[in-house]
Scaffold this motif. Sequence first.
Motif, mmCIF file in Angstrom:
data_model
loop_
_atom_site.group_PDB
_atom_site.id
_atom_site.type_symbol
_atom_site.label_atom_id
_atom_site.label_comp_id
_atom_site.label_asym_id
_atom_site.label_seq_id
_atom_site.Cartn_x
_atom_site.Cartn_y
_atom_site.Cartn_z
ATOM 1 N N ASP A 1 35.691 39.774 42.532
ATOM 2 C CA ASP A 1 34.748 38.692 42.253
ATOM 3 C C ASP A 1 35.414 37.376 42.610
ATOM 4 O O ASP A 1 36.604 37.203 42.362
ATOM 5 C CB ASP A 1 34.336 38.696 40.774
ATOM 6 N N ASP A 2 34.650 36.448 43.191
ATOM 7 C CA ASP A 2 35.254 35.160 43.531
ATOM 8 C C ASP A 2 35.312 34.226 42.333
ATOM 9 O O ASP A 2 35.983 33.210 42.375
ATOM 10 C CB ASP A 2 34.498 34.499 44.703
ATOM 11 N N GLU A 3 34.614 34.576 41.235
ATOM 12 C CA GLU A 3 34.625 33.733 40.041
ATOM 13 C C GLU A 3 35.807 34.117 39.151
ATOM 14 O O GLU A 3 35.850 35.232 38.608
ATOM 15 C CB GLU A 3 33.323 33.936 39.256
ATOM 16 N N PRO A 4 36.784 33.166 38.944
ATOM 17 C CA PRO A 4 37.966 33.517 38.150
ATOM 18 C C PRO A 4 37.624 33.934 36.720
ATOM 19 O O PRO A 4 38.242 34.851 36.176
ATOM 20 C CB PRO A 4 38.808 32.242 38.177
ATOM 21 N N GLN A 5 36.607 33.278 36.116
ATOM 22 C CA GLN A 5 36.291 33.595 34.719
ATOM 23 C C GLN A 5 35.779 35.028 34.581
ATOM 24 O O GLN A 5 36.014 35.690 33.578
ATOM 25 C CB GLN A 5 35.241 32.618 34.180
ATOM 26 N N ILE A 6 35.050 35.463 35.593
ATOM 27 C CA ILE A 6 34.537 36.839 35.528
ATOM 28 C C ILE A 6 35.707 37.821 35.674
ATOM 29 O O ILE A 6 35.794 38.818 34.944
ATOM 30 C CB ILE A 6 33.446 37.057 36.597
ATOM 31 N N ARG A 7 36.630 37.515 36.591
ATOM 32 C CA ARG A 7 37.800 38.399 36.729
ATOM 33 C C ARG A 7 38.576 38.457 35.423
ATOM 34 O O ARG A 7 39.019 39.516 34.986
ATOM 35 C CB ARG A 7 38.716 37.878 37.848
ATOM 36 N N ARG A 8 38.685 37.271 34.744
ATOM 37 C CA ARG A 8 39.430 37.226 33.488
ATOM 38 C C ARG A 8 38.791 38.101 32.421
ATOM 39 O O ARG A 8 39.449 38.929 31.793
ATOM 40 C CB ARG A 8 39.469 35.785 32.973
ATOM 41 N N LEU B 1 34.596 47.653 41.234
ATOM 42 C CA LEU B 1 33.500 46.821 40.737
ATOM 43 C C LEU B 1 33.404 45.668 41.724
ATOM 44 O O LEU B 1 34.323 44.866 41.844
ATOM 45 C CB LEU B 1 33.821 46.273 39.343
ATOM 46 N N LEU B 2 32.283 45.595 42.438
ATOM 47 C CA LEU B 2 32.212 44.691 43.577
ATOM 48 C C LEU B 2 31.097 43.664 43.392
ATOM 49 O O LEU B 2 29.931 44.021 43.231
ATOM 50 C CB LEU B 2 31.951 45.543 44.827
ATOM 51 N N ASP B 3 31.483 42.387 43.426
ATOM 52 C CA ASP B 3 30.485 41.315 43.345
ATOM 53 C C ASP B 3 29.766 41.221 44.688
ATOM 54 O O ASP B 3 30.375 41.399 45.740
ATOM 55 C CB ASP B 3 31.185 39.990 43.019
ATOM 56 N N MET B 4 28.466 40.958 44.605
ATOM 57 C CA MET B 4 27.682 40.938 45.839
ATOM 58 C C MET B 4 27.848 39.632 46.592
ATOM 59 O O MET B 4 28.009 39.605 47.806
ATOM 60 C CB MET B 4 26.205 41.120 45.480
ATOM 61 N N ASN B 5 27.808 38.512 45.822
ATOM 62 C CA ASN B 5 27.773 37.200 46.460
ATOM 63 C C ASN B 5 29.136 36.556 46.511
ATOM 64 O O ASN B 5 29.573 35.930 45.564
ATOM 65 C CB ASN B 5 26.826 36.296 45.677
ATOM 66 N N MET B 6 29.815 36.741 47.635
ATOM 67 C CA MET B 6 31.136 36.126 47.770
ATOM 68 C C MET B 6 31.214 35.468 49.131
ATOM 69 O O MET B 6 30.578 35.915 50.078
ATOM 70 C CB MET B 6 32.219 37.199 47.677
ATOM 71 N N PRO B 7 32.012 34.375 49.210
ATOM 72 C CA PRO B 7 32.220 33.794 50.544
ATOM 73 C C PRO B 7 32.976 34.793 51.414
ATOM 74 O O PRO B 7 33.592 35.728 50.893
ATOM 75 C CB PRO B 7 33.052 32.546 50.271
ATOM 76 N N GLY B 8 32.934 34.625 52.699
ATOM 77 C CA GLY B 8 33.611 35.565 53.590
ATOM 78 C C GLY B 8 32.720 36.743 53.889
ATOM 79 O O GLY B 8 31.518 36.574 54.057
ATOM 80 N N ILE B 9 33.293 37.939 53.912
ATOM 81 C CA ILE B 9 32.473 39.074 54.344
ATOM 82 C C ILE B 9 31.456 39.510 53.286
ATOM 83 O O ILE B 9 30.515 40.215 53.603
ATOM 84 C CB ILE B 9 33.323 40.293 54.792
ATOM 85 N N GLY B 10 31.622 39.062 52.027
ATOM 86 C CA GLY B 10 30.596 39.358 51.032
ATOM 87 C C GLY B 10 30.640 40.796 50.552
ATOM 88 O O GLY B 10 31.271 41.667 51.155
ATOM 89 N N GLY B 11 29.943 41.037 49.428
ATOM 90 C CA GLY B 11 30.006 42.343 48.789
ATOM 91 C C GLY B 11 29.360 43.456 49.587
ATOM 92 O O GLY B 11 29.875 44.570 49.657
ATOM 93 N N MET B 12 28.207 43.133 50.203
ATOM 94 C CA MET B 12 27.460 44.173 50.917
ATOM 95 C C MET B 12 28.286 44.745 52.069
ATOM 96 O O MET B 12 28.399 45.957 52.240
ATOM 97 C CB MET B 12 26.172 43.549 51.456
ATOM 98 N N GLU B 13 28.892 43.834 52.836
ATOM 99 C CA GLU B 13 29.676 44.258 53.999
ATOM 100 C C GLU B 13 30.939 44.988 53.535
ATOM 101 O O GLU B 13 31.311 46.026 54.099
ATOM 102 C CB GLU B 13 30.019 43.018 54.835
ATOM 103 N N ALA B 14 31.575 44.449 52.467
ATOM 104 C CA ALA B 14 32.780 45.089 51.940
ATOM 105 C C ALA B 14 32.460 46.511 51.490
ATOM 106 O O ALA B 14 33.217 47.453 51.743
ATOM 107 C CB ALA B 14 33.347 44.267 50.782
ATOM 108 N N CYS B 15 31.310 46.656 50.826
ATOM 109 C CA CYS B 15 30.868 47.972 50.350
ATOM 110 C C CYS B 15 30.735 48.941 51.530
ATOM 111 O O CYS B 15 31.210 50.075 51.481
ATOM 112 C CB CYS B 15 29.540 47.806 49.620
ATOM 113 N N ARG B 16 30.100 48.458 52.588
ATOM 114 C CA ARG B 16 29.880 49.293 53.766
ATOM 115 C C ARG B 16 31.217 49.741 54.368
ATOM 116 O O ARG B 16 31.396 50.907 54.723
ATOM 117 C CB ARG B 16 29.087 48.485 54.793
ATOM 118 N N ILE B 17 32.171 48.811 54.455
ATOM 119 C CA ILE B 17 33.459 49.141 55.073
ATOM 120 C C ILE B 17 34.241 50.128 54.201
ATOM 121 O O ILE B 17 34.779 51.121 54.684
ATOM 122 C CB ILE B 17 34.274 47.855 55.339
#
Lengths: 236, 487
Positions: free
Chosen positions: A10-17, A52-68
């Motif tokens: 997740d790109d949100e630090p608070q969520i990772r925490r 656990l993969l967040d969908m909305n992230m800068p860069g390749i994003g969750g959807m693409e990461a999931c696919r890879i």
Amino acid sequence: MTNARILVVDDEPQIRRVMSTTLVARGYMVSTARSGEEALDKVREERFDLVLLDMNMPGIGGMEACRIIRSQSDIPIVILSIRNAEKEKVEALDAGADDYVTKPFSMPELLARIRAALRRAPLASSGTPDVLDLGQTVINFVARRVTVNGTEIRLTPKEFDLLRYLASNPDEVIPHVKLLQAVWGPDYGGEVEYLRVFINQLRKKIEPDPSHPAHLLTEPWVGYRFSPSKKGSGTV
Amino acid sequence: MTKSTLPQSVKVARILGALGIVGGITFFYFRIFSVNNVTVALSFLLAVLTIATRWGLIAGLVASVASMLCLDFFFIPPVGSITIADPQNWVALSVFVVTAVIVSHLSASAKKQALESTQRQNEMERLYTLSRNLLLLEVHGPLAQEITNSIAQVFELPGLAFYDRTSDRIHRAGPHDIPVDAGKLRDTALQGTVFHDATTKTTVIPISLGGQPMGSLGIQGSQVSETALHAIANLTAITLERAHAQDVATRAEAARQSEELKSTMLDALAHEFKTPLTPIKAAVTSMLSDSDLSPTHQELLRIVDEETDRLNSMLTDAIQMSRIEAGQLQLHRSPQPLRRIVQAQLEKLGENLEGRTVTVEVPESLPPVSVDPEFIGIVIWQLVTNALRYTPPGSPLTLRASAEETEVIVSIEDCGPGISEKEQRRVFEKFYRGKDQRDRIPGTGMGLTIAREIVRAHHGRIWVESEPGKGAKFSFSVPRPPREFLL
């Protein structure tokens, strides 16, 4: 199941925490990644039991990461997303996710989903054969292996469990809810779209002609039915 | 365009020329080469014919009279005297005159026709050029002035005035200012009749489309035919109308884009707010699942949890509203059993029911309806949430569904305070909140609007029946598809 290794992306630090704190307290081993790219690196380097993969992230994003990740591994993937439209859920499942949880979520609910994703369906009743020969497709239930025309194909754990459950109840119409609860867990029942996506993926993998399935049959309104007939496979 | 009159000098030169030719023929046959009289007469006839053809009637007549005189004086006996006593001479004269008149007339009309057809062709070419120029005009620029310039340039007019009624302005073009005042132009535009002033050679023609006056055109000079003038007026009218239509379309597009931008921003904002809500919700629910909590802490955490949910549901409303307003309500319909949709929504509401008993009367035999389950789920959720919000905890709720001949009706009935007749009409309006509840009960005033828009998109109806003090009953319907669609 404890000491399973979970990668929180997740790109949100608070969520990772909050995720690290809670999951570690529950006995899981947690690693975090800030982006899809970092997650891909970590998955390549280490072995995880769940992502656990967040969908909305800068860069390749969750959807693409999931696919890879899915193209390289059968590891269970649970998507976390703020969007709750059905279209996005189906898209994520199509990309290979095992489950989709909408943010904000309650922790007990997420923990239940994590347990469901980690769970392997117990071996079916003794009536099931070890190996099912469908002609072109051969399913080995003990070794969790499927071959089509002699080549082994990869199924994700959930895909395999779904196929096994259907195959161990041949020619029986299995209602959506029963199927969902048997494969995902008792907390499920309304996620009919999960079945639609997973059955489609299974058809692509094991059916000789996915648009005219011979084994994984849809029973409109009710559920699905598995037909073990070898019709059309050429080896009757 | 009329044939321009020739200068006097040219006319005189032609008459002298005609006389010279006749004299030349006389000299030739009389002095140099003697032939019989018939040949001489034929030669004169040929000369009259040629002169009448080339130089017109006057020169032809002069030539015919001169020819007759010369023939009589020099060739017809008694030579050297003019006697028209002989009837033969009368015949000769008549032949010459009649020939001159007929030939010059024929030739003049042929010439005139040729000239006219060249002019018409010329005008057609100019009209074509004009129409092409007007089509290519950039409608957002100074259009009226561009039209004026284009007409003046293509038709090479000395002066042109164009009165545009929309802006009430007069645009001029060409090297000269035409002697037509603004009043004349305005009057012509309104009256719709062509005005022609012969002394100043100006014509003012109205411009209108579909009976609607749009302006007028004033033209100086007589080089443009009336047909062409009308064509120019029509082209101008069409160009103005095209610009107007494009303008309207541009404005509508701008309004739509601004509405879309608003919705996109609302959607983005709502999603932004959900991001910090996620760790709050995760943390508080995580703590709540800890069994070691003191009752006080548990109660306090529950408040945080509930308020997080409320904030979340408000944001969800805002997102749904923005989706509906941006015109993104794309339904994915399929035959659905209502029972399952209702059940799923009630499960989702779970604890929010606060001990209310919800009686669900959705018969198993209810025919499936062709709806988008996600959106009809939202309608049910909104209606039930609305009922929960305005009724005391513990009061019963009834959710009913029944199949009528052409539609399936779903209703949610509560035992709350009810809604006055006046307010019943307004509850579905956006941001409308009940007068008594506005300050007491939290809500965004969007829920029922969302429900209404979704039901409308399904071609259904939504309404409320209530008697103050006896509860309210919100209902919506969705059309029943013909049987064959479900099979």
